[in-house]
Design a protein around this motif. Structure first.
Motif, PDB file in Angstrom:
ATOM      1  N   GLU A  97      12.109  -9.745   1.629  1.00 56.71           N
ATOM      2  CA  GLU A  97      11.357  -8.818   0.789  1.00 56.71           C
ATOM      3  C   GLU A  97       9.865  -9.135   0.897  1.00 56.71           C
ATOM      4  O   GLU A  97       9.467 -10.294   0.985  1.00 56.71           O
ATOM      5  N   VAL A  98       9.054  -8.092   0.903  1.00 62.71           N
ATOM      6  CA  VAL A  98       7.602  -8.285   0.912  1.00 62.71           C
ATOM      7  C   VAL A  98       7.191  -8.771  -0.476  1.00 62.71           C
ATOM      8  O   VAL A  98       7.574  -8.177  -1.487  1.00 62.71           O
ATOM      9  N   PRO A  99       6.427  -9.866  -0.541  1.00 65.11           N
ATOM     10  CA  PRO A  99       6.010 -10.387  -1.851  1.00 65.11           C
ATOM     11  C   PRO A  99       5.204  -9.347  -2.641  1.00 65.11           C
ATOM     12  O   PRO A  99       4.467  -8.542  -2.067  1.00 65.11           O
ATOM     13  N   ASP A 100       5.357  -9.373  -3.954  1.00 67.04           N
ATOM     14  CA  ASP A 100       4.658  -8.423  -4.827  1.00 67.04           C
ATOM     15  C   ASP A 100       3.149  -8.476  -4.631  1.00 67.04           C
ATOM     16  O   ASP A 100       2.473  -7.454  -4.694  1.00 67.04           O
ATOM     17  N   ARG A 101       2.624  -9.660  -4.393  1.00 66.37           N
ATOM     18  CA  ARG A 101       1.174  -9.810  -4.200  1.00 66.37           C
ATOM     19  C   ARG A 101       0.706  -9.003  -2.984  1.00 66.37           C
ATOM     20  O   ARG A 101      -0.325  -8.350  -3.013  1.00 66.37           O
ATOM     21  N   PHE A 102       1.476  -9.035  -1.902  1.00 67.43           N
ATOM     22  CA  PHE A 102       1.116  -8.258  -0.711  1.00 67.43           C
ATOM     23  C   PHE A 102       1.214  -6.770  -0.982  1.00 67.43           C
ATOM     24  O   PHE A 102       0.383  -5.986  -0.521  1.00 67.43           O
ATOM     25  N   LYS A 103       2.232  -6.361  -1.725  1.00 71.32           N
ATOM     26  CA  LYS A 103       2.381  -4.943  -2.069  1.00 71.32           C
ATOM     27  C   LYS A 103       1.175  -4.471  -2.874  1.00 71.32           C
ATOM     28  O   LYS A 103       0.639  -3.393  -2.633  1.00 71.32           O
ATOM     29  N   LEU A 104       0.741  -5.282  -3.821  1.00 71.65           N
ATOM     30  CA  LEU A 104      -0.415  -4.942  -4.635  1.00 71.65           C
ATOM     31  C   LEU A 104      -1.675  -4.827  -3.775  1.00 71.65           C
ATOM     32  O   LEU A 104      -2.457  -3.879  -3.929  1.00 71.65           O
ATOM     33  N   LEU A 105      -1.858  -5.773  -2.872  1.00 72.29           N
ATOM     34  CA  LEU A 105      -3.025  -5.725  -1.993  1.00 72.29           C
ATOM     35  C   LEU A 105      -3.013  -4.478  -1.106  1.00 72.29           C
ATOM     36  O   LEU A 105      -4.049  -3.846  -0.890  1.00 72.29           O
ATOM     37  N   LEU A 106      -1.840  -4.113  -0.604  1.00 69.00           N
ATOM     38  CA  LEU A 106      -1.732  -2.901   0.216  1.00 69.00           C
ATOM     39  C   LEU A 106      -2.046  -1.653  -0.594  1.00 69.00           C
ATOM     40  O   LEU A 106      -2.725  -0.738  -0.110  1.00 69.00           O
ATOM     41  N   GLU A 107      -1.568  -1.605  -1.830  1.00 73.03           N
ATOM     42  CA  GLU A 107      -1.869  -0.466  -2.697  1.00 73.03           C
ATOM     43  C   GLU A 107      -3.367  -0.366  -2.956  1.00 73.03           C
ATOM     44  O   GLU A 107      -3.939   0.730  -2.941  1.00 73.03           O
ATOM     45  N   GLN A 108      -4.009  -1.499  -3.189  1.00 74.27           N
ATOM     46  CA  GLN A 108      -5.443  -1.514  -3.436  1.00 74.27           C
ATOM     47  C   GLN A 108      -6.198  -1.040  -2.197  1.00 74.27           C
ATOM     48  O   GLN A 108      -7.171  -0.276  -2.303  1.00 74.27           O
ATOM     49  N   LEU A 109      -5.763  -1.468  -1.032  1.00 68.99           N
ATOM     50  CA  LEU A 109      -6.412  -1.050   0.204  1.00 68.99           C
ATOM     51  C   LEU A 109      -6.256   0.448   0.426  1.00 68.99           C
ATOM     52  O   LEU A 109      -7.212   1.130   0.786  1.00 68.99           O
ATOM     53  N   LYS A 110      -5.062   0.955   0.184  1.00 71.07           N
ATOM     54  CA  LYS A 110      -4.822   2.395   0.335  1.00 71.07           C
ATOM     55  C   LYS A 110      -5.696   3.188  -0.641  1.00 71.07           C
ATOM     56  O   LYS A 110      -6.262   4.215  -0.272  1.00 71.07           O
ATOM     57  N   ALA A 111      -5.809   2.712  -1.867  1.00 70.48           N
ATOM     58  CA  ALA A 111      -6.621   3.398  -2.863  1.00 70.48           C
ATOM     59  C   ALA A 111      -8.097   3.383  -2.448  1.00 70.48           C
ATOM     60  O   ALA A 111      -8.793   4.401  -2.579  1.00 70.48           O
ATOM     61  N   LYS A 112      -8.541   2.291  -1.934  1.00 69.16           N
ATOM     62  CA  LYS A 112      -9.935   2.165  -1.484  1.00 69.16           C
ATOM     63  C   LYS A 112     -10.200   3.101  -0.310  1.00 69.16           C
ATOM     64  O   LYS A 112     -11.239   3.746  -0.240  1.00 69.16           O
ATOM     65  N   GLU A 113      -9.241   3.162   0.618  1.00 63.75           N
ATOM     66  CA  GLU A 113      -9.392   4.027   1.794  1.00 63.75           C
ATOM     67  C   GLU A 113      -9.367   5.513   1.400  1.00 63.75           C
ATOM     68  O   GLU A 113     -10.066   6.318   2.003  1.00 63.75           O
ATOM     69  N   SER A 114      -8.583   5.861   0.427  1.00 60.04           N
ATOM     70  CA  SER A 114      -8.481   7.274   0.042  1.00 60.04           C
ATOM     71  C   SER A 114      -9.737   7.746  -0.697  1.00 60.04           C
ATOM     72  O   SER A 114     -10.023   8.930  -0.738  1.00 60.04           O
ATOM     73  N   LYS A 115     -10.497   6.832  -1.266  1.00 59.59           N
ATOM     74  CA  LYS A 115     -11.745   7.194  -1.962  1.00 59.59           C
ATOM     75  C   LYS A 115     -12.865   7.519  -0.976  1.00 59.59           C
ATOM     76  O   LYS A 115     -13.815   8.174  -1.331  1.00 59.59           O
TER      77      LYS A 115
END
Length: 48
Positions: free
Chosen positions: A29-47
């Protein structure tokens, strides 16, 4: 010739072990911390 057979057998064992380790890593399983970082990166890129 016996040396070649030993090398071939050793390579086969190494290949099988590497495949097993790789397959096990894919199942982890992908660690929750990595999932959070990926979500933050996606949010930053979409802005942008």
């Amino acid at each position: 010739m016996a040396g070649d057979n030993q090398k071939s057998s050793l390579r086969k064992d190494i290949d099988e072990n590497l495949k097993r380790v790789y397959e096990d890593a894919l199942k982890e399983e992908v660690p929750d911390r990595f999932k959070l970082l990926l979500e933050q990166l996606k949010a930053k890129e979409s802005k942008k």
